[in-house]
Every structure is written in C-alpha cells, then in structure tokens.
Design an enzyme around this catalytic site. Structure first.
Site, mmCIF file in Angstrom:
data_model
loop_
_atom_site.group_PDB
_atom_site.id
_atom_site.type_symbol
_atom_site.label_atom_id
_atom_site.label_comp_id
_atom_site.label_asym_id
_atom_site.label_seq_id
_atom_site.Cartn_x
_atom_site.Cartn_y
_atom_site.Cartn_z
ATOM 1 N N ASP A 177 -2.280 24.811 5.425
ATOM 2 C CA ASP A 177 -2.332 23.619 6.271
ATOM 3 C C ASP A 177 -1.550 23.801 7.573
ATOM 4 O O ASP A 177 -0.415 24.258 7.567
ATOM 5 C CB ASP A 177 -1.765 22.436 5.501
ATOM 6 C CG ASP A 177 -1.833 21.180 6.330
ATOM 7 O OD1 ASP A 177 -2.947 20.688 6.540
ATOM 8 O OD2 ASP A 177 -0.770 20.717 6.790
ATOM 9 N N ASN A 179 -9.133 25.083 -2.722
ATOM 10 C CA ASN A 179 -7.686 25.000 -2.471
ATOM 11 C C ASN A 179 -7.123 23.609 -2.745
ATOM 12 O O ASN A 179 -7.757 22.608 -2.434
ATOM 13 C CB ASN A 179 -7.376 25.353 -1.006
ATOM 14 C CG ASN A 179 -7.184 26.843 -0.824
ATOM 15 O OD1 ASN A 179 -7.424 27.616 -1.741
ATOM 16 N ND2 ASN A 179 -6.754 27.230 0.354
ATOM 17 N N MET A 180 -5.919 23.589 -3.316
ATOM 18 C CA MET A 180 -5.123 22.375 -3.473
ATOM 19 C C MET A 180 -5.425 21.296 -2.439
ATOM 20 O O MET A 180 -5.741 20.173 -2.735
ATOM 21 C CB MET A 180 -3.659 22.744 -3.210
ATOM 22 C CG MET A 180 -2.697 22.900 -4.318
ATOM 23 S SD MET A 180 -2.809 21.906 -5.728
ATOM 24 C CE MET A 180 -1.947 22.991 -6.851
ATOM 25 N N LYS A 181 -5.238 21.733 -1.194
ATOM 26 C CA LYS A 181 -5.289 20.813 -0.063
ATOM 27 C C LYS A 181 -6.667 20.158 0.101
ATOM 28 O O LYS A 181 -6.777 19.021 0.507
ATOM 29 C CB LYS A 181 -4.935 21.632 1.189
ATOM 30 C CG LYS A 181 -5.062 20.895 2.492
ATOM 31 C CD LYS A 181 -3.864 20.030 2.756
ATOM 32 C CE LYS A 181 -4.075 19.228 4.033
ATOM 33 N NZ LYS A 181 -3.019 18.243 4.233
ATOM 34 N N GLY A 182 -7.700 20.942 -0.209
ATOM 35 C CA GLY A 182 -9.047 20.413 -0.059
ATOM 36 C C GLY A 182 -9.465 20.291 1.386
ATOM 37 O O GLY A 182 -9.022 21.066 2.234
#
Lengths: 529, 245
Positions: A305, B127-130
C-alpha cells in the site's frame, strides 16, 4: 540544488544514510566472495566473444558452461580464455567457436603467467577503450545537441518487433519524448542467456539483444539530429543476465539502464547471492560507461500500500544509493525510483504524493530521480486515467523530478498505442509548461499536512533501517519487509549459477574498473598476477 | 419497458440519437486525404452524420476524434447473458456462508501463469489489502490462500493445488500478446484433465481480456474481467463449492 520546500531533519537523514551504508557493507562482503555464470559470461563477451553455436546457444554460454561443468569456473573465465589464446594463438572469438565444436579449454596445458597476464591486459584494454569512446561520444552529443528540459519525458515502446519499435520511438521523439525505453519481452528476465541478433517477435515487449540495441541507438541518433536534442535510450539491466546486458549497453551506447539491487529477488524470485553479485558487476560497468541507472522502488507500491509503505520506498532508495556508490556509480548516475500510486479516492492524496516526492527530492539532491506514474489504480476508464496522469505530471514538475515516466491513459489495457503516447506527451507538455516555475513560488506550511507527512515518513525510515541493519538485509527480505513479498535466503532462480571465487580467481575487468573508478576491491584479496 | 424500448442504440443526449465518440490513428500524415479516409472508414463502420472534431498530425501518422450516429441497434430480447458474479456477497456474508454451508476452511491457490509477470490483478484479489475498499482473500478468516506469484508454470500450479488440497485455482493473465494467454490457459485445463484433477477443482481465470464466455469456452468454471474484486470471486467459489458438496 532544488527548492527546500520542506524542512528536513538533517540528523535523521544522516542517520538513515549511515544505516543504509552499514546494511550495504554487510551484503558487500558476500558479493566479494562470489562470482556467477553471468558475471563470467560478461567477461567472455567483453573479450569479444559473440554469436551463437548451431543450436542458437550464445558462444559466451558455451565457453562458460564448459568450464563450469569441468568445475574450474572458480578461477574466472578470463584465465581459461587467455591461457587458450596463448596456447593456440587464436582470438577469444575463434577459441569460442572451437569450443562449440570439440575444444576443451580446461584440458590445455597451463602457460606462463606473464604471457597470460599480457593477453588479458590486451583484451581488457580493447574493451574498456571501446566503452570509454562510446561514453565520450555520448558526452559530445549531449553537449552539442543538448537535452530536453527536466522532468525529462520518458516513454515506452513495446511492439515486440525492433523495427516497429524504431518507427514508434522516432514518432515519440518528434512529439517531444526525451527518453525511449524498449520494454523487454515478458520472461526475458528469467532466461539465463541473452538472445542473439535482431528480433521481430516478442510478448509484451521486444527482446533485449545487442543487435536490437544497435538498431535503436542508430535510429535515435538520427532522430536526435532531426529534433535537435539528444534522445536517450533505456533498457533493462535486470534478471539473470544483469552484467551481460550492462556490457552490451556500454558497447552500444545506451544511456540509461533499469538496474535495481533487489528487484530481481523480490519480483522475479531470483536467488539473493546471484542478484547481489550480478548487480555489483553490472553497476560497475554502468558506472564506467557513464550510464544512468533507474532503480525500481515504484514496484513496491504495486503490491504494497502506497500510504502505509511509502517509507519502504525511501529506505530502499537509501540502500540502492549505498550499493550503487559501492559499485562506483556517482550521485548523478543514481536514478532512484518512486511512484505516484495513492488511491485517487483518498482525501488529500495529492498532498501526500507531494510530501513523498519532495522529501525524496531533497534527500537526494544530485540524483536524477525517476518518478513513475499511477498504475495500480488505473482501471480501463481512460478518461479518468488521463486526469490521474495529469495530476502526476503536476506533482512531478512541482517537486523538480528528473526522469518522468509518462503515464498512459490505456495503462492496464494494452501496451501503448501510438496515439496514447502522443496524448500523454501533449498532456505532460501542457501541465509542465503551465506550472513550470510553480515550485519557486510556493512554500509548504511548517505545521501543514505535507510537512507533517514528510516528518512521519522520515521517522519511519530511520526505524525501518535500524531494524534491517540489526537483522541484515537478507533476513529482512526473507521476512517480507519490502513490497510485502517474502523470499527465502536460500533458493530462488539462478542459485546454481553462483560460484565461490577460488584463491586464484581473476577478473581483469573488475580489477581495472575498481582501480579506475576508485572503489574498494575485496578486502585482503590476493592478486594472482 | 415497451417493446420499442427494448431496441437500444447509443445515447448521446436524446433517445435514439445513436451518438458515438470514436478515436483512432491512421498511418498517414494529417491532411485532406487522411480526413477523407477517416470519414469513409467511419461510414463503413456504420456511422452517419460524421463529424470529425479533431485531426492531429503525429509526424507521419494522423489522430482523429470524431462523432457519428450509429445506424445499428440491438434488441434486448434477443440477448442472453450469464453473470458469473451472481449477486456478490459481502466479506462477512461469505465467511458466515462458509461456516454454515461448508464448515471448514476453503483453500484457494492463485498464480500468474506462463510468461506473465504482472501480478497486479492477482494481488488485487488475493492480497490482504484487496482493492477499492474490498479486502483480499487473504483477509478472509474462512479462506486459506496460497499466492504463488508470477511466471508460475502450469504443472507447478497444479502440483501445489494438490499438495494443499485446494478447492479452487485462480489464474491471472494480464499482459499477453498474440493470444499467448489462450494457449497457456488451454494447456492448464488439458493438464488438469490429463491428471484427473479437473473435476476436483473450481478453476477460475481473471484478467483484462477475460470474460465469462471466453472462460467457459476454454473449459474454466468462471472468468472475471475488469472491475472484479475479491467479493465476486469468493462468492462464486463458495456457492459453487456448496453446490458440489
């Protein structure tokens, strides 16, 4: 030096730099101990070995594989070739051709070390002189034609056919592009050889070959004269053939190379020892050839992120800087990478982008920073994508970036069409010209969002680097500290091509370049000649 | 809808105007010849009232932006569609569906196969985050995931699927040229069939050029194109799994 829009805590910057240096030094100890099949093939190529055998296997691979199979590569290919030159009184290329048939160079009798050394010197001089001449030629052209205005507009061609690439590249240069990158065909990074000759088929890109380099450089030289500025050429010094590509680029006057210390490990699952040893020699060649490297930190943000992991980009910039300097690169050659990848729906996202871009700009004032466009949140809505790219263009000119990879409105759909590139260049030209001196007119509030964000990132970087320094870079990578990707310390592709150097190892190019670039060679390394 | 309303054509600012905006490049310099060529092309494409609003010279090429009214229309009654996404459940709904209907963790293996090195799509789903506010499969407590990353050979993917007793296999194909992805996807299905694994796995393919009809044609259970998030994929997987059990 650019504008000081942010107030940076110099002590923290210095602390981060020292930590990165310590991290790099520890890796460097391993690098000095190993050679790789690709490092040795590079030496063979620089000795003039080119072409392929009847099975299209490059002769550099033929010779190096032969010595490796015999178990003698720990001495370095230079010795074996030079010894054969003395015995047979033939050129390295002729010897390689014989190796492709029935010659086994390890079976030849050992010759007088002084004569071997003289042969090595002759061929080393020849190659380094050619590289130095190409460097000189580039300097002259840059002087006489000049370069575009920074941020330099960097576009990609990727047709798969080098001759179609040439047409697209010329067209892009005429429309204002300053830098042309020829994207490599998918999966070339995992080939343990460099294909030969000009190529017209590729998937998502064009094979990097020495002949393709030559074709494109010649075309860009012609168009440079036509448009009155020197158009720079980029390719990919990454994957399993990093140093070989560097050598080819040095001989064919490429101007920039994508060349990251960790990218192959993280994104291509290449063995750590292999990547570290390969990147060292490849960077040394790039340093010697006056080539600007581009590092790949932007990629971190495609998997991790961009808000939470911004500090890992900066931390990697610090590490790439130190590993680059250790290989003889100078600050002006370090195109450290970062990217504009925040979620467009995020409130004040643009401010956060400015904070990161400006922080990196101020920390590396002499580095030609490479700024990468949005990719992760490009959706196929080309109209929205065009606006996202416009915001990216604005951030770039406001924060004085150097190398600006143009975003394409069709990112995430297909490799760029000719008109995509034209629209993108037009947009960048417009935004950058329109806001050209904005950075000189503004300052950021000392208590504002941008300044605070910058401080937070710097704090995180120091903590992060401290953690990595304590556990070592390899362990940090194995634990997924970069890009949220974990790679085992042992394993990965190409690990079987790593060879511990013997006590009698020699690599005349490495020795000569270390000397001329004024960098440290392996501590306590005994010279065999 | 009246039967008249079932016949649709592009809508600019009024019903039935058929307005389409179009841009393309011709491999000849801008000028009267290129302009006429562009108009005739548009005519052949089925447009009327063609208005070239922009012609730009791209040094040997010419770029056009034009508007035209499409002569064509479609009758909605004559179209049948399959929606692989069904009605996508939410993150919580999927997890409780698994708890109630399947009563064990669902195992999903994902990879970018063949030569493809672009994991953006796969990561967006796994992924976790999406992506776009939708958490990825890794975050689902009731789903066990294995993201094998890029450039995974088909046989390795199937081997891993067996090893972890996967319920579903996700294959992502992003960058492709000259239809290499079709070949690669076909090979995967053939391999799975040859190994006798095809029936035991829910096989799903995703990517910008993938849609449901293509996926079905290639022998997959579902195909997901642009705009897909983890909810769509997980909903399909758990419903299909519940159906099979």
């Amino acid at each position: 030096m650019g504008n000081q829009l942010l107030v940076l805590d110099n002590e923290k910057v210095q602390k981060a730099r020292q930590l990165a240096q310590a991290i790099a030094q520890k890796v460097q100890e391993d690098i000095y101990r190993h050679t790789t099949v690709s490092v040795e093939r590079t030496v063979a190529r620089l000795f003039g070995i080119d072409g392929t055998n009847h099975e299209d296997i490059p002769l550099a691979n033929v010779v190096v594989d032969q010595v490796n199979r015999a178990g003698f590569l720990d001495r370095g290919i230079a010795y074996w070739i030079a010894n054969a030159v003395v015995v047979l009184d033939k050129s390295p290329q002729e010897i390689a051709q014989h190796c492709a048939r029935d010659l086994h160079i390890c079976e030849l009798s050992a010759q007088d070390p002084n004569r071997i050394a003289r042969v090595m010197n002759t061929y080393t001089d020849q190659a380094l002189t050619t590289i130095a001449k190409e460097r000189q030629k580039r300097e002259t052209l840059k002087q006489s034609l000049g370069l575009g205005e920074e941020p330099l507009k960097y576009v990609i061609v990727a047709s798969g056919n080098i001759f179609a690439d040439v047409e697209q590249a010329k067209s892009a240069a005429r429309q204002g592009a300053d830098i042309i990158a020829v994207i490599r065909t998918t999966a070339q990074s995992l080939l343990d050889y460099v294909p030969y000759g000009t190529t017209t088929e590729g998937f998502g890109g064009t094979y990097a070959t020495q002949a393709n380099f030559r074709v494109m450089r010649q075309a860009l030289d012609e168009v440079s004269e036509e448009v009155g500025r020197y158009i720079q050429l980029v390719n990919y010094c990454s994957g399993l053939c990093m140093p070989e590509i560097a050598a080819m680029g040095a001989l064919e006057r490429l101007d920039m190379m994508l060349n990251d210390a960790m990218y192959g490990i993280l994104f291509r699952d290449i063995n750590m020892e292999r990547t570290f040893a390969d990147q060292y020699f490849s960077r040394m060649i790039n340093a010697y050839a006056g080539i600007i490297i581009n590092t790949g930190e932007d990629n971190y943000l495609t998997t991790a992120d961009a808000l939470e992991e911004a500090h890992t980009v900066l931390a990697s910039n610090f590490i790439n800087e130190q590993m680059g300097l250790a290989a003889g690169l100078q600050s002006w050659q370090l195109g450290l990478g970062h990217a504009f990848e925040l979620d467009p729906k995020m409130k004040n996202g643009f401010l956060y982008e400015l904070a990161t871009a400006q922080t990196i700009r101020q920390i590396f004032p002499d580095a030609p920073l490479k700024y990468m466009p949005p990719t992760k949140y490009m959706t196929g809505d080309i109209f929205m994508g065009h606006v996202q790219n416009a915001m990216f263009n604005l951030a770039s000119v406001m924060t004085g970036q150097s190398i600006h990879l143009l975003g394409m409105l069709t990112e995430a759909i297909h490799t760029p069409h000719l008109s995509d590139r034209a629209l993108s260049l037009e947009s960048a030209q417009y935004v950058m010209d329109n806001a050209r001196d904005l950075e000189n007119e503004i300052s950021f509030r000392p208590d504002g969002i941008i300044q605070k964000r910058s401080e937070a990132i710097l704090d995180q970087v120091v903590d992060f680097l401290q953690d990595i320094e304590a556990k070592g870079l390899k362990r940090a990578i194995s634990e997924g500290h970069f890009a949220n990707i974990r790679r085992p310390q042992e394993g990965g592709k190409g690990g079987d091509g790593v060879i511990p150097k013997g006590i009698d190892y020699s690599n005349p190019f490495m020795d000569r370049m270390q000397q001329e670039l004024g960098i440290q060679s392996a501590p306590g390394k005994g010279r065999s000649w | 809808m009246s039967s008249k309303d079932k016949v649709v054509k592009p809508y600019g600012d009024s019903w039935g105007d058929g307005q389409v905006q179009l841009s393309f490049t011709l491999p000849i310099p801008a000028g009267p010849l290129a302009l006429e060529a562009a108009k005739r092309l548009a005519l052949q494409m089925g447009f009327e009232g063609i208005q070239v609003v922009n012609m730009k010279d791209l040094h040997g090429f010419s770029h056009f932006i034009l508007y035209g009214s499409s002569r064509h229309s479609v009758n909605l009654d004559e179209i049948s569609v399959v929606d692989a996404g069904d009605e996508a459940m939410t993150f919580d709904e999927v997890n409780s569906f698994i708890e109630k209907e399947i009563r064990r963790k669902v195992v999903v293996v994902g990879a970018c196969t063949g030569t493809d090195a672009h994991t953006v799509g796969l990561d967006a789903i796994m992924n976790m985050k999406g992506y776009d506010g939708d958490y990825g499969l890794e975050r689902y407590p009731m789903i066990e995931t294995y993201n094998l990353g890029s450039q995974v050979p088909n046989d390795i993917l199937l081997q891993k699927a067996m090893e972890v007793k996967a319920d579903a296999v996700l294959v992502s194909q992003v960058v492709t040229q000259k239809n290499v992805h079709i070949q690669n996807l076909t090979e995967l299905i053939e391999m799975a069939e040859a190994e006798g694994l095809r029936e035991r796995l829910i096989m799903i393919v995703g990517g910008p050029r993938i849609d449901q009809p293509l996926a079905k044609e290639l022998g997959f259970d579902a195909g997901f194109g642009p705009g897909t998030t983890a909810r769509h994929v997980s909903t399909f997987v758990v419903k299909e799994l519940a159906r099979r059990i």
